[in-house]
Structure formats: C-alpha cells, structure tokens
Design a protein around this motif. Sequence first.
Motif, PDB file in Angstrom:
ATOM      1  N   GLU A  81      86.453 117.782 103.634  1.00  0.00           N
ATOM      2  CA  GLU A  81      87.321 118.443 104.602  1.00  0.00           C
ATOM      3  C   GLU A  81      88.427 117.501 105.019  1.00  0.00           C
ATOM      4  O   GLU A  81      88.190 116.349 105.341  1.00  0.00           O
ATOM      5  N   ASP A 110      93.750 135.332 107.978  1.00  0.00           N
ATOM      6  CA  ASP A 110      95.155 135.050 107.677  1.00  0.00           C
ATOM      7  C   ASP A 110      96.094 135.684 108.686  1.00  0.00           C
ATOM      8  O   ASP A 110      97.277 135.409 108.712  1.00  0.00           O
ATOM      9  N   THR A 131      90.012 124.571 113.789  1.00  0.00           N
ATOM     10  CA  THR A 131      89.572 124.276 112.440  1.00  0.00           C
ATOM     11  C   THR A 131      89.019 125.507 111.750  1.00  0.00           C
ATOM     12  O   THR A 131      88.636 125.437 110.602  1.00  0.00           O
ATOM     13  N   THR A 144      84.925 131.933 111.379  1.00  0.00           N
ATOM     14  CA  THR A 144      85.872 132.629 110.516  1.00  0.00           C
ATOM     15  C   THR A 144      85.193 133.794 109.827  1.00  0.00           C
ATOM     16  O   THR A 144      85.838 134.643 109.252  1.00  0.00           O
ATOM     17  N   ARG A 174      78.309 116.678 107.522  1.00  0.00           N
ATOM     18  CA  ARG A 174      79.016 117.524 108.481  1.00  0.00           C
ATOM     19  C   ARG A 174      78.451 118.922 108.540  1.00  0.00           C
ATOM     20  O   ARG A 174      78.273 119.497 109.600  1.00  0.00           O
ATOM     21  N   ARG A 226     103.128 137.167 102.745  1.00  0.00           N
ATOM     22  CA  ARG A 226     102.559 136.132 103.601  1.00  0.00           C
ATOM     23  C   ARG A 226     103.635 135.417 104.386  1.00  0.00           C
ATOM     24  O   ARG A 226     103.444 135.046 105.525  1.00  0.00           O
ATOM     25  N   ARG A 231      85.077 139.390  98.379  1.00  0.00           N
ATOM     26  CA  ARG A 231      85.723 138.904  99.595  1.00  0.00           C
ATOM     27  C   ARG A 231      86.472 140.039 100.284  1.00  0.00           C
ATOM     28  O   ARG A 231      86.417 140.204 101.500  1.00  0.00           O
ATOM     29  N   ASP A 273      92.568 120.792 108.621  1.00  0.00           N
ATOM     30  CA  ASP A 273      92.095 122.171 108.626  1.00  0.00           C
ATOM     31  C   ASP A 273      91.937 122.719 107.219  1.00  0.00           C
ATOM     32  O   ASP A 273      91.857 123.929 107.027  1.00  0.00           O
ATOM     33  N   LYS A 333      90.227 122.506 103.187  1.00  0.00           N
ATOM     34  CA  LYS A 333      89.179 121.988 102.340  1.00  0.00           C
ATOM     35  C   LYS A 333      89.837 121.410 101.108  1.00  0.00           C
ATOM     36  O   LYS A 333      90.810 121.968 100.597  1.00  0.00           O
ATOM     37  N   GLU A 340      79.480 134.211  97.445  1.00  0.00           N
ATOM     38  CA  GLU A 340      80.338 135.240  98.000  1.00  0.00           C
ATOM     39  C   GLU A 340      79.515 136.506  98.252  1.00  0.00           C
ATOM     40  O   GLU A 340      79.694 137.189  99.265  1.00  0.00           O
ATOM     41  N   ASP A 358      92.410 126.792 101.823  1.00  0.00           N
ATOM     42  CA  ASP A 358      92.042 127.245 103.160  1.00  0.00           C
ATOM     43  C   ASP A 358      90.550 127.028 103.342  1.00  0.00           C
ATOM     44  O   ASP A 358      89.798 127.040 102.371  1.00  0.00           O
ATOM     45  N   PRO A 359      90.114 126.865 104.605  1.00  0.00           N
ATOM     46  CA  PRO A 359      88.712 126.502 104.801  1.00  0.00           C
ATOM     47  C   PRO A 359      87.707 127.567 104.346  1.00  0.00           C
ATOM     48  O   PRO A 359      86.563 127.243 104.077  1.00  0.00           O
ATOM     49  N   ASP A 360      88.134 128.804 104.252  1.00  0.00           N
ATOM     50  CA  ASP A 360      87.135 129.816 103.883  1.00  0.00           C
ATOM     51  C   ASP A 360      87.234 130.222 102.422  1.00  0.00           C
ATOM     52  O   ASP A 360      86.654 131.206 102.007  1.00  0.00           O
ATOM     53  N   ASP A 361      87.990 129.497 101.671  1.00  0.00           N
ATOM     54  CA  ASP A 361      88.121 129.853 100.270  1.00  0.00           C
ATOM     55  C   ASP A 361      86.833 129.512  99.524  1.00  0.00           C
ATOM     56  O   ASP A 361      86.058 128.671  99.948  1.00  0.00           O
ATOM     57  N   ASN A 362      86.647 130.169  98.426  1.00  0.00           N
ATOM     58  CA  ASN A 362      85.453 129.916  97.635  1.00  0.00           C
ATOM     59  C   ASN A 362      85.612 128.600  96.870  1.00  0.00           C
ATOM     60  O   ASN A 362      86.413 128.478  95.951  1.00  0.00           O
ATOM     61  N   GLU A 363      84.794 127.609  97.248  1.00  0.00           N
ATOM     62  CA  GLU A 363      85.015 126.246  96.748  1.00  0.00           C
ATOM     63  C   GLU A 363      84.716 126.136  95.262  1.00  0.00           C
ATOM     64  O   GLU A 363      85.483 125.538  94.505  1.00  0.00           O
ATOM     65  N   MET A 410      93.433 133.140 102.259  1.00  0.00           N
ATOM     66  CA  MET A 410      92.669 132.279 101.375  1.00  0.00           C
ATOM     67  C   MET A 410      93.419 132.038 100.089  1.00  0.00           C
ATOM     68  O   MET A 410      93.674 132.939  99.323  1.00  0.00           O
ATOM     69  N   ALA A 411      93.805 130.845  99.945  1.00  0.00           N
ATOM     70  CA  ALA A 411      94.572 130.514  98.756  1.00  0.00           C
ATOM     71  C   ALA A 411      94.634 129.013  98.638  1.00  0.00           C
ATOM     72  O   ALA A 411      94.332 128.307  99.583  1.00  0.00           O
TER      73      ALA A 411
END
Lengths: 153, 898
Positions: free
Chosen positions: A53, B532, B520, B525, B285, B77, B162, A56, A58, B209, A74-79, A1-2
Amino acid sequence: MAIRFMLLVSRQGKIRLTKWFTSDWTAKEKAKAVKDVSQTVLSRRTKMCNVLEYKDYKVVYRRYASLFFIAGTDPDDNELLTLEIIHRYVEVLDKWFLNVCELDIIFNFQQAYAIMDELLIGGEMQESSKRSAINSLKRMEETEKSEQASLIL
Amino acid sequence: MLGENEELSRLIINCLSRDLQGNSEIFACLALHAIANISGREMATSLLNEVQQLLVSGSHTSFVRKKAALCLLRLFRKFPEIFEAIDWAPKILYMMDDRDFGTALGVASLVTALAQVYPEAYYGAVTKAVNRLHKIVIEKDFTSEYVYYKIAVPWLQVKLLRLLQYFPGPADLQVFRRLNDVLAYIISHSAEVPKNVQHNNAQNAILFEAINLCIHLDPASELVDQTLGLLSNFIIAKETNSRYLALETMCHLAATGARNCLDSLRVNQDTIVASLKDKDISVRRRALDLLYSMCDQNNVRVIVAELLQYLPIADFAIREEMVLKIAILTEKFAMEYSWYVDVVLQLITVAGEFVSDDIWFRVVQIITNNEVLQEYAVATILTALRSPTCHETTVKVGGCVLGEYGHLIANMPGCAPIDQFTALHTKFPICSVQTRALLLTTYVKFMNLFPEIKGEIIAVFKQHQSVLDVELQQRANEYLRLATRDDGDELLQTVCEEMPAYPERESALLLKLNQKIADTEDKRTWIIGGKDANTEVAKAKAIRDAAIAAAGGAGTNGVPRPVAAGKGLLKTFEDKLQESNNPPAGSTEEADLLKAIELSKLDMPDGGLSETIQKPTTPAAAPTVDALGAGVIDYSLAKPVVKALSGGMDDSTLYSRLVTAANGLLHRDANLEIGLKTEYREHIGRIAIFFGNRSSHAITSLAAEIQADPKQVRVTLLQPLPSIIPPGTQLHQIYKVECLGVCDPLSLLNVACAIGDGISLNVPVNLSLRLPILLTKFVTPIQLPANDFFQRWKQIGGPPRESQAVFRPASGTVVATSDLAKIITSLGLGIIKYVDDSPLSVVGAGIFNASELGKVGCMVRLEKNEQYEMYRLTVRTTNEIVSDVLRAQIEECVALHI
C-alpha cells in the motif's frame, strides 16, 4: 477502479518507462510517487506478496529478470488480476520483440508505449487476447512502413 | 510530453476529429488513444460526439469499438458532466451483449463506472451481466483466443462480478438463481491449487471477486459459509498473495458483522494473530485491520493483549494506527475500568511518542466522568510515574489526574502528598514547556488539596518567577500571588474547585479513525457506490437536474423560447423592441423623418465618402423599412417606455449597459443579485456569472445555464455552481463561449432557484435574463490609414454587403461627436481618423472573429444631423449577415445612449 500508473524500473532503480493514466497529478507529485514506490518495491524481498500500500493506492508489482513492472491501482481493484495484466503485457512484449530484454525497451520505448496503449486505455484492460493485440500492432507497423515508403517515392 | 492543458493540444483537435471520421481504422484508433491520453476539457467536449458515434455505429469493427468504449469511459471519469449518460443508457447496455470479448470488456468497464452514478438508468446491466457470466462459466461459450492459462476471459468475468456489486441482488428469481449457480460453480471449482502461477492467480482473482459478490448479496448465505472454509485455508497458505487477499476478504466479512462470519473468524483467531508477525508488512497491515474489525466484547482482551505485545516490535509505519485502534477498542469494549486504565498506561509507556493528544485527552475525560475509576486510576498512574522510563505523556496524564483526584489516595502508604509531589517534580526538568506549564497548575491544585506541602510548592513558583518562557512565568507569578493572598485561601479554594464531569461526547478518536478510513477508503469501500462517485459528479448532476426541471417548467407554456414565460421585465423589453420596430404607420412624423434624411444628405460635406451614400429609395415606399433593409426607426417613440423602466434598476437598463461594458450587474432585486464579468479575446470569451444572496435566507436549489443558439455560439461550463448560496455570500460559475458564426443577439441566462429556509417560506424564482453575448463582443479593433480604409470601403460597395439605417435617438437629441466615438470604441471598433473631415461623423473599423465563419472585416460610419436630431449609420463588411447584425447592434446602442 483502474490502474493509475505503470512504472518499469530496473533493479538498479533506473526508470525505464512511466505511464500515467491519471492527469490530476502534478509533475512534482509524480516524481515523488515514482521515487517512493520504486524504492519500496526494490527493497522488498522475493517471496513477499506482490501487493503493497502506498498512500491511498495499492501498488502491485512483479519482477521479470532485471526489470520490475509496477502498477499503481485504486485500493479496491482486483490485485491478482492487475498482476496478470502485467504478465499479459510482458507476454505481448515478449512476442513482439521475440525474447524481450531490457535493452529492447530502452531502445524501442515508443513501441513499448504503443503496446501498452494496445492493452490498456485509461487504465482499463481493453484487450486480453494476445493475438488480437499483436495483430493490430502489426497492422499499424505495416501502415507506418507503407506511408514511409510512399513518402520516399 | 504533451500535457492536456497545452496550447498545442488544442491545435490538434481538428486533426483528431478528421481521423475519427476517416475511413482508416488505424487512424481512428490512434486518435482514440491520443484522446484517452491527453484530452483536456476542450478536446473532450469537441470530440465526445465523434467518440460516441464510433462506439455505437454498426459499421466499425470491434477493434475500434472497444477502444471507443474505454475512451468514452476515460472522458466520463474526467468530465462527468459533458456526457448524456442517461440518454445513452439503452445503446450502451445493448452493447454489453457484443459477441467480441474485447468489446464486451470495454463496455462492461464503461457500464461499471456509469452505473455508480446512474444506478437506475443502468439497472438493466444486472440481467445482462448475469447472463453473460452464465454463458462463460457454465455454458463454456468462449473462443480459445480468450482463454488465459485455462481460465476463460478472467478480465471480463471479474469486471462483471464487480459490476454486480454496485447493484442490489437481482429481483427476478430466475436471474438470481442463475447468478447463484455461477457463484457456486466458481467457488466449488477453486478448491484445488493449480501449479502454474498465472493460472492460480487468474483463478483466485475470480474467486475473490465472487466471494465479495456473495458477501454483498447476503453475508449469511450458504455460499459464504462455503467460502469461509476456503479462506481459512488461504490464510495459512504458503503463497503470500493468497494470505494477503484472504485476510482482506475476511475484513470484508467482519465488516458485515454477520454472526456466522464472526464465529468462523474466531476459530481462526490464532492464525490471524500469527499473521501479525508475518514477514511482509502488507500482510501485517491486513491482519491488524482484520483484528480490529472482528474485535468484540468477548475477545477484546485477547486481541488487545496481542496487539500490545506486538506494538513494541511493529514497524514505525503502522504504529500510530495501531495505537489509535487499541485505544478505541479498549474504550469501546472495556468491561472493567481497571483494565482500561492498565491498557492505556501500557500503551503510553510502550509507544508514547505515537500517542496523540487526542488519546490522552480522552483518557482524562473518561477518568473524570467515572467516579469509580478515579481512585484506581490515580494509584496506578502514580506507580507508573515512579518508573524511571515513564513517558512524557504519562506525566501529562499524571499531572491532570493527580491534581484533581490526588486526595483520594493520600492516605495510602507511599502516596502521601509529598510523595505525589516528588513523583511529579522529579520529571519536571525533563519535560517540555507545555507539560511544565501543566504541572504548575497541578501544583497549585495540590496547594489547595494539601496545605501541608505549601512551602515546597511556593519555592517552585518563586524559582519560576523570572523564567524565560512567558507562559511559565505568567503562571508562576499568578499562582504565587494566589497562594500568598491573606484571605485565608478563600480565592484559592474557589479557583481550584473540582472539575465538573465532561459532557458526554462522541469519541474524538473514532472521529479521527473514521476520517482516516474515508481518506484511505479502507474496508468500508465495500459499501456500494461510494467508490468512484466523487462529489463533483453529484454536484454537476444536481445542477443539471435542476436545470432540466427549470427548463421543463418554463417550456410548459408552449413558447419556443422560454423567454416570455412570465418574466415581466423581460417581456416589457421585448415589447419595447417590438414597439420601436413597428411605429404607427403613416404618421406625419415619419414624413418629417424622410425629409430629414434628404436634408442630412444634402448637409453632407462633399468629402471622399459622399459618393458612397445611397440615395434613399422612393420616399413613397413603405416608410418603416426601405429597400436597403435599413429601417428608419424613431427611437424617440420608445422613449416613454425607456423612461418608465429606467426608474429602477431594471434588467433591460442593466443589460444595455453591459452591451458596451465588460463587467456589471445583470439583475438585482431584494433577494438576488446577478453580476457579470467578461473577457473576450478574438472568438473566445470567458464569462463569469456571480450570484449574490442579498436576503437573510439561504438560496437553495440554484441552477443556472446559458441558452444560446448552438450553431452560432458554443458555450462550455468551466466551473459549475453549488446549488446553495448561504445568506450574504456570493458564488460564481464560469463559462467559456466560442463564437462560431454570426451571434444571435438573443442569448439567455436561465436561472431557477428557491429563496427561503425551505420550511416556512420558500419562494421559487425563475429568471430569464438576456445575456450580452453579442457580435460586437467578438470584434477586435484595427487601425489603418485613411487611404486604405477608403479603398476597402469602395471595394465592398453598396448593398447587399452594406447596411444602412437612419434613426432618431431615444433621448431626442444627438450627442457630441466625442461621445459617439466612445460608443464606437466600446463596441470594439477602432476609430479611423482623417477619413472625412466632417466634425459630425465618426468612422471606425474592426475585425469580427468567428471560429467557423472566419474573420470578417467591418467598417462603420456614423453621422449625425444636429438640426433634425438624427443619426445615419452605415456599416459595410465582407459578409452581408454580419453587416445587418452589426448595424442593428450599433444602432440600438447609439439610439438608446443617454
């Protein structure tokens, strides 16, 4: 997540700044992403949500005056927090340039990049304190100046 | 501007290294930025150590350390295999408690990434994270500098929340209670909506979160119940972001499948359906995803009806996904077949172009397999076919179904055979070739079912007998023949037997959707860890684990180098070397040898070089090693050993071939074949090692690594090796080697694997093979005029920078001068002509390249004495160690030449 990339786009669709925190994209992919993302963002109305979106990723964006600040994450990052990273960046820019405007970023892009480096490394927030970021920027500027001075002398 | 793979970035590594170690914090920080931005593999491997040092050394301020932490994260990473994450776990975890919030944030990010790969090693992070959260949230322990719009360090809070989601809930009851307190506090203090946008965002960021963490810990807990109330407020909020995130979080809830969540979601169903018509596509969506997740047998009708209603006005971007999801929901939860058929037909009518082949295949499959369904389905489809707007996909389904089951409704009014035929045939001209071909097949089936319309059908076939499309033409002709046979349609009946039911199989649609989700990374997830963690990491880890295990196993016998660990072939090679180094003292043969040296010296032509040749020191001295350090060795003593070994393709023979050749085999037995391809350029070389499986079983848990003296040779793995080789295949790994100093001739390739199917037979194999990463590989040839050569030769002078040896070849006879020249050339030296005019000697020169030692000029003279079958080798270089090592290598090569 970044954060994967940051874009600064003017309302007319001119790219003012791009920063990639990922290296596995080719120049072509990058160009396509910039084009697609900036177009979709520009076509959105105000009051719509700041997240959309793209493939893949956000895309979190926010508009400040005539500039759109866009972050791909990344899609699961805190928006929301990404949104606040953008805000913090703008705040620091504002403090550094004293009432920042688009021209500041156009003409002092290297400083804008340096400020981003001071806030983000590898797409992760490194410093949330405005003061500490500004301080380190000041220190760097001083060193730079003193070096220049010593070169001239 | 500067990509990570560019030549230039390699040049600045040293600069960066200096900056990192320097005194100035600012320079260190700039270097860290640079590494984080442009580091390629080479930069990462060479600077990793320094970055680590910056992180943990107490002497630096938080200013540097937080950057070092994130820089390390970025390197991890990109190249997860280069970082010894497990060894570093205690130090890194310790830093989580850093007083400075910037550093704590950086380290928390780093730990979050590491914990996903090494959850056991970083388990200690749980307690630390909980304590830190407790301090910030409840004890209010923070400085004003880090308050962001009235919220204390939101970034750190979110990061820690997280991080906890990558672990199971804390086992320690006290820690668990603390965490619960924190979460309860966050949730209860987020009820009111602050006016300031930033304040609101930061507060909600933490809240969402926290909710995710609650769901992760226990979806049925009381806390989750509390959040449900909040969420249902959010989804009707004015602010779009809140709506969006609330829907997303609800998806997470629905994905857990907990009873209480689903019940509560059902209460909000109407709102969610309304969100489907939101102005914003992002919200739409999410609503679609949520509806899909919360659907079950009870509400499937309502939800599907809503979705269908929305489908015609939905954006193109999400229509395909919607169609797929509707198809799956109807199939999964359908209680009545008639309903299923209705929905699917409606689906095709509304959004035909988005209905992929998979969907209508599945429909036909289900109709075929359910007898009760058939009659209803046929009737409905026929009605649908009659509508003027019917979609081509409907025609396809109609063609299949009517052809099979048309007879079931033939007696109903308006469904007579000829009606069915005309219904289909009116669509025939507007369909694609593919559909038309399908229809032709339907017609031939009709012919079997309803002989009364045979005339019309034959007319159609005749019409298509000479159509342009090959497929259509072929079908028409074949079917026409079939129809006009005069065996009373016996063959026709056999051909058109009713289709058997399809075997039960997993819905292709679900597979497709799952694949999409995997792509996606949708709601699933939330399943922890998958995030990751890429396959690369897993692979590299497996290789490393296996290698560690192998090294451990080999090291048990206490031998410093795991060479002698029972590897028969290698041991004999070593033995042989030892033998040849210590010939039995005092034998008469040795006396002869010395005499021969004298003689050979006398035989020397009186050329320019003759004065450089040293008189052998006192012949009475220990005969094995003379004062010059050049051993007088008789390789012919080793001959029997060599012979015995060279019978097969043993490793040492293969090895000695590779000393001069760039490519070749390294090892070969009945099961495993290991080959080597190398390419050297100055001090850098690339080595590809090929592993071929010659057995009929898979080779499993394969691990291979190069073991070399790290002070002399730096070996970097460029391309890791999968751990399994299927039978009859070949895989490879690629290394980069960099020569730092004088190469130790003993570089080893340790290979560990198991051969067999893993159940009945499983033969463990451990190999330790000598790798020819030799000094000579890093030598590049040079050409220089004889005069220059001679001058330099004199400049270097005698010992200690000269190394000389006199020896007898293993084969017993010396070879032709041209062969000697070939050997010298293959060792990377250039042949210098006209230095001395003796036809019995060869002179060569080259430059040895090492990155730390620098460049070393090498000069070699090799003479032979045919009378005594002896060689004399003289090596002069600018570095005494290089002289010795180079001399030894050339000597071995020449002596063992066959």
